[in-house]
Structure formats: C-alpha cells, structure tokens
Design a protein around this motif. Structure first.
Motif, PDB file in Angstrom:
ATOM      1  N   UNK A 166     -57.514  -1.785  19.388  1.00  0.00           N
ATOM      2  CA  UNK A 166     -56.474  -2.468  18.599  1.00  0.00           C
ATOM      3  C   UNK A 166     -57.021  -2.835  17.221  1.00  0.00           C
ATOM      4  N   UNK A 167     -56.253  -2.601  16.196  1.00  0.00           N
ATOM      5  CA  UNK A 167     -56.637  -2.968  14.829  1.00  0.00           C
ATOM      6  C   UNK A 167     -56.673  -4.490  14.681  1.00  0.00           C
ATOM      7  N   UNK A 168     -57.647  -5.037  13.983  1.00  0.00           N
ATOM      8  CA  UNK A 168     -57.686  -6.471  13.661  1.00  0.00           C
ATOM      9  C   UNK A 168     -57.474  -7.380  14.857  1.00  0.00           C
ATOM     10  N   UNK A 169     -58.060  -7.011  15.974  1.00  0.00           N
ATOM     11  CA  UNK A 169     -57.869  -7.832  17.171  1.00  0.00           C
ATOM     12  C   UNK A 169     -58.479  -9.218  16.966  1.00  0.00           C
ATOM     13  N   UNK A 189     -67.105 -23.522  16.199  1.00  0.00           N
ATOM     14  CA  UNK A 189     -66.752 -22.114  16.430  1.00  0.00           C
ATOM     15  C   UNK A 189     -66.465 -21.405  15.112  1.00  0.00           C
ATOM     16  N   UNK A 190     -65.762 -22.095  14.200  1.00  0.00           N
ATOM     17  CA  UNK A 190     -65.476 -21.477  12.902  1.00  0.00           C
ATOM     18  C   UNK A 190     -66.759 -21.260  12.113  1.00  0.00           C
ATOM     19  N   UNK A 191     -67.647 -22.233  12.178  1.00  0.00           N
ATOM     20  CA  UNK A 191     -68.904 -22.108  11.468  1.00  0.00           C
ATOM     21  C   UNK A 191     -69.710 -20.925  12.027  1.00  0.00           C
ATOM     22  N   UNK A 195     -70.761 -17.201  10.254  1.00  0.00           N
ATOM     23  CA  UNK A 195     -72.150 -16.733  10.232  1.00  0.00           C
ATOM     24  C   UNK A 195     -72.256 -15.344  10.872  1.00  0.00           C
ATOM     25  N   UNK A 196     -71.661 -15.203  12.060  1.00  0.00           N
ATOM     26  CA  UNK A 196     -71.720 -13.919  12.762  1.00  0.00           C
ATOM     27  C   UNK A 196     -71.087 -12.820  11.923  1.00  0.00           C
ATOM     28  N   UNK A 197     -69.979 -13.175  11.292  1.00  0.00           N
ATOM     29  CA  UNK A 197     -69.278 -12.202  10.473  1.00  0.00           C
ATOM     30  C   UNK A 197     -70.144 -11.772   9.283  1.00  0.00           C
ATOM     31  N   UNK A 198     -70.814 -12.770   8.654  1.00  0.00           N
ATOM     32  CA  UNK A 198     -71.637 -12.401   7.497  1.00  0.00           C
ATOM     33  C   UNK A 198     -72.819 -11.535   7.925  1.00  0.00           C
ATOM     34  N   UNK A 205     -63.257 -11.441   9.544  1.00  0.00           N
ATOM     35  CA  UNK A 205     -62.992 -12.673   8.789  1.00  0.00           C
ATOM     36  C   UNK A 205     -62.540 -13.801   9.697  1.00  0.00           C
ATOM     37  N   UNK A 206     -62.643 -15.005   9.142  1.00  0.00           N
ATOM     38  CA  UNK A 206     -62.277 -16.215   9.881  1.00  0.00           C
ATOM     39  C   UNK A 206     -60.850 -16.155  10.432  1.00  0.00           C
TER      40      UNK A 206
END
Ligand SMILES: Cc1cc2nc3c(=O)[nH]c(=O)nc-3n(C[C@H](O)[C@H](O)[C@H](O)COP(=O)(O)OP(=O)(O)OC[C@H]3O[C@@H](n4cnc5c(N)ncnc54)[C@H](O)[C@@H]3O)c2cc1C
Length: 433
Positions: A166-169, A189-191, A195-198, A205-206
């Motif tokens: 799925x796109x952008x799941x 979790x957002x923090x 970090x994981x994303x970077x 993205x968030x």
C-alpha cells in the motif's frame, strides 16, 4: 544479641531507596541485617519506562545491578519473586527460578525476617476488559517496555519497506488512558518516529504516524489541573495525536479497540495505560487489602494487621487526613521510603511510630523534547504554580536526580549527569538494536 533482620520486597522507586539508606546507616555498622528481594536482577526507575519503550533510553546504561549496588551500600540482595507469607514463622517464600529453557536455576526458598517491608509497586488495571491482556502492551516492567520497542521497530521496518504494497501506509498506535503515561508515550512516539525517519532518508514523515489516545474522562490528564490538561491537549493536537475523550473501551482484539458505542479504533500497536492496581500476590498473603489489592496500612505505614509488616509506594493504601489516600506516584514512594527509615528505627527501639504526611511537590508532564508543562507546589497554595518550558523540564528531571541522589550519593550522581551528557553526544539518539 543477633541483629534484627529487615527484609524489603521490591527494589523499585521506594524499595531500593529504603534498602540503600538502611544499608548505609544500619547494615554497614552491623546494627541490622538488611535484605532486598526483587524478581529482576536490575533496577530501572519506573517513570523512565515510556522512554525505554520508544528507545529514547538505553536500559543497558540507565539500569543498576542490585547485586553490585547492595555490595557497595551495606545490604544483601536476593533474586526472587514473593510467593507466600508465613506471619507466625516470620518468613516469606520465594518462587523457584528457571532459565529460558525451563531448567531450574534456584528452587523455592525462604527468607526469615523480624521486620518485613512490602514495596511491590503496581501493575496496569485492565478492569476485566475482554481482550486487553492478550492484545495490549502494558508498561509495567522493563521487559514489557523492551518488548514494545522491538515490536515498534519491526512494525516500522515493515511499513518503510512497504511490505503490504500500500502506498503511504500509516503506522498506527492506540493508547488507552490519558494519564501521564499515555500522554508522555504519545509524544515520545512522535519524537522516535522523527528520528527513525531521518535515519531512513526521511521517507516516513510524521504525518504517516497515527496516534490515538482514548480516555473515558471528559478531559486528558483528569488527575491534574485544567490548565496543564488544556496546554498538553493543544500540544498533542499540534503533533497530530487524535484524542478521543468521553470514550469507554469495551473490548480489544488483535486489530484494535471497540468502544462502548460500538465504534472501532484500529491500530498496529495497542497500549493499555488506564489505571493501576496492586500485584495479585498481595491479596493472597492473608493481609487486609483493598479491592485493587493495595495493602491497608496505618498512616505510619505499618500494616493494619501486623506490627512487623510495613508497606510503601504504589502497593500501600496509606490514609491521609480528609479521607484521602496517598496517590501512587514516584514522589510518594520516595517520601515514604524516607519516613520508613525513621519508623523502622523507632520500631526497633520500641518507640512510637510517626505518621507519614504526603507532600505534593507538584505534577509535571514531559512531551519528549517538544514541551514540558506542570504545576509546582509552594507549600501554601493548593493550586500550584503553572510552569512550562525549561523551568518545567528542569523540575521534571529533578525527580529522577533525587532518586539517583538517594541511591548513589552526590559524587556518583554528578558523574552520572556528566556521563549522560557525553552519551547524548556519543551515542545514537535512539536504541536501534
Ligand atoms: C511510564 C510511567 C511514567 C511514570 N511517570 C511518573 C512521573 O512522572 N511522576 C511520578 O511521580 N510517577 C510516575 N509514574 C509512577 C511511578 O513510576 C510509580 O508510582 C513508582 O514507581 C512506584 O514506586 P514503587 O516503589 O511503589 O514501585 P515500583 O517502582 O514499581 O517498584 C516495584 C518493584 O517491585 C518488584 N516486584 C514486583 N512484584 C514482585 C514480586 N512478586 N517479588 C519480588 N519483586 C517484585 C518489581 O520488579 C519492582 O522492582 C510513572 C509510571 C510509569 C509506568
């Protein structure tokens, strides 16, 4: 004359502080024989568990070995889980210990006491809600927090590798309970996701993290002041948290929660943080307990049934003037430990026990590095002074520093603070293994 034997069961926020202070003042001088019993070999301060759960804290660095700590501080340590109490024989039973393959390491044992302190803390209360035990994570122990972290990393890996096609799941987390644990975990979790994303080239993205907080009360942080609650609400909304207040959860299954209105909140990861109760074993010891398993104690922390048994921290139902009970908080456990040092010495000297009076130092809520809010008590006003930003963050951190001071003393606590700062620079900001 032989030394009086003081046995403390549970080396958490209250228990390890009590063992340390008694070990230093009585154990080292040969005035009493102090033993601390815990089911885990390592201590980690429980209010850090939501940070352990997202990998913001590495347990390998922040935990304390009971064995080495006991050696340095004049008390003994016994690994084991409290299993029974023989009040007449003044001894407790510890369950046998097995390794991961089921091989027996230690058989059932007994520990004799002259004074027993129960400091077993609390566990999450699912209020008998069907499906919760089997499908939700609960932040009751370092092991559970670590399990959540592993599952969070695995789910993240699945999502970024687009395993479902799925796109952008989205990665979704649903948390039941908008007390401090649920609220602080959602911000962490957002923090962690940023970090994981970077680390992964910013391809998650968030906006692809969906966090739901479900709360039965009309507002989040129902136990704290309205101003804190409103500020935290605004900050969480800005982060993207979906907050469902006035919402009762009636059941959970492997895909999510079902509300009393029959609506579904589906999620990849589910957390239950909606209240606490004493561990079940407390209701099986033959001591008087409340329906939530807390042990009924006098204001002096002595059990209402037995002058040789005491309880502190979350597992104690300690009355206060005005028909109130001491709230289950780290600051209460810390204060009770200090009071009990005095009362155990009084008990051994045949003196009267002094009542414990809870001093509310305030409440602080840390939303990871995004913001901290809270109220500080000035001793006169019951409302407290609203604080935010670095003043709030400093006050929030000071509760942990007070715990470190109690168990390490000044020189080591200062060294720990320096090492923490260095580690922040030297190590990855998230535990990834
Ligand atoms: C994520 C989270 C965040 C929190 N944040 C805050 C905060 O910001 N401020 C605040 O004031 N409070 C906070 N709390 C609450 C705080 O952690 C508790 O009130 C506090 O830890 C209670 O201390 P305690 O000594 O009673 O029990 P605990 O610290 O829970 O320690 C209990 C100990 O008993 C041991 N034990 C349990 N059962 C057995 C057994 N059968 N045999 C042997 N050993 C046993 C456990 O291993 C543990 O070491 C938070 C809690 C959580 C989960």
């Amino acid at each position: 004359m032989s030394q009086p034997r003081i046995v403390i069961v549970g080396g958490g926020a209250g228990g390890i502080e009590l063992a340390t202070r008694l070990g230093r003042s009585l154990g080292r001088r040969g005035k009493a024989d102090i033993t601390l019993v815990d089911r885990n070999p390592m201590h980690i301060w429980k209010p850090l568990l939501h940070e352990v759960a997202v990998g913001a804290i590495d347990t390998d660095i922040d935990q304390v070995s009971y064995l080495s700590h006991s050696h340095a501080n004049g008390y003994r340590f016994q690994l084991g889980s409290l299993d029974s109490l023989d009040r007449e024989g003044r001894r407790i039973g510890l369950a046998p210990i097995h390794d991961n393959d089921g091989e027996l390491i230690l058989p059932e044992r007994h520990v004799d006491y002259d004074y027993l302190v129960l400091a077993l803390g609390s566990i999450s209360n699912d209020f008998g809600t069907p499906g919760v035990r089997d499908n939700c994570f609960m932040l009751d122990s370092p092991q559970q927090a670590e399990k959540f972290r592993q599952e969070m990393l695995n789910t993240f890996l699945r999502k970024i590798s687009n395993a479902s096609g799925k796109e952008d799941e989205e990665l979704s987390v649903a948390i039941v309970g908008a007390g401090a644990t649920g609220v602080e975990l959602s911000a962490e979790l957002f923090s962690a996701m940023d970090m994981l994303s970077s680390y992964n080239g910013h391809d998650f993205p968030r906006s692809r993290l969906r966090v739901h907080i479900i709360e039965a009360a009309p507002r989040i942080l129902p136990a704290l002041g309205e101003r804190i609650s409103e500020n935290v609400y605004r900050q969480l909304e800005a982060l993207g948290v979906k907050i469902h207040t006035n919402t009762m959860v009636s059941s959970a299954d492997e895909n999510g929660f079902v509300t009393a209105e029959g609506e579904r909140v589906d999620a990849d990861l589910m957390v239950w943080a909606a209240g606490v109760k004493g561990p079940e074993i407390l209701s099986k010891l033959g001591l008087s307990t409340r329906p939530n398993n807390q042990i009924n104690v006098e204001q002096s922390l002595v059990s209402v049934d037995d002058p040789r048994i005491f309880a502190i921290g979350d597992c104690a139902a300690c009355p206060q003037p005005g028909d109130k009970l001491v709230p289950p908080r780290a600051q209460s456990a810390h204060q009770m430990a200090s009071q009990l040092v005095k009362n155990l010495k009084n008990a051994m000297a045949g003196k009267e026990l002094a009542p414990y009076v809870y001093k509310d130092m305030g409440s602080l809520v840390s939303l990871s590095h995004f913001q901290t809010f809270g109220s500080l008590m000035n001793g006169r006003s019951l409302r407290g002074l609203f604080v935010e930003g670095w003043v709030a963050k400093l006050s929030y951190t000071s509760l942990y520093r007070m715990h470190q001071l109690a168990i390490y003393g000044w020189p080591r606590t200062v060294a720990k603070v320096i090492v923490d700062r260095l580690n922040r620079w030297l190590r990855p900001k998230l535990k990834l293994h």
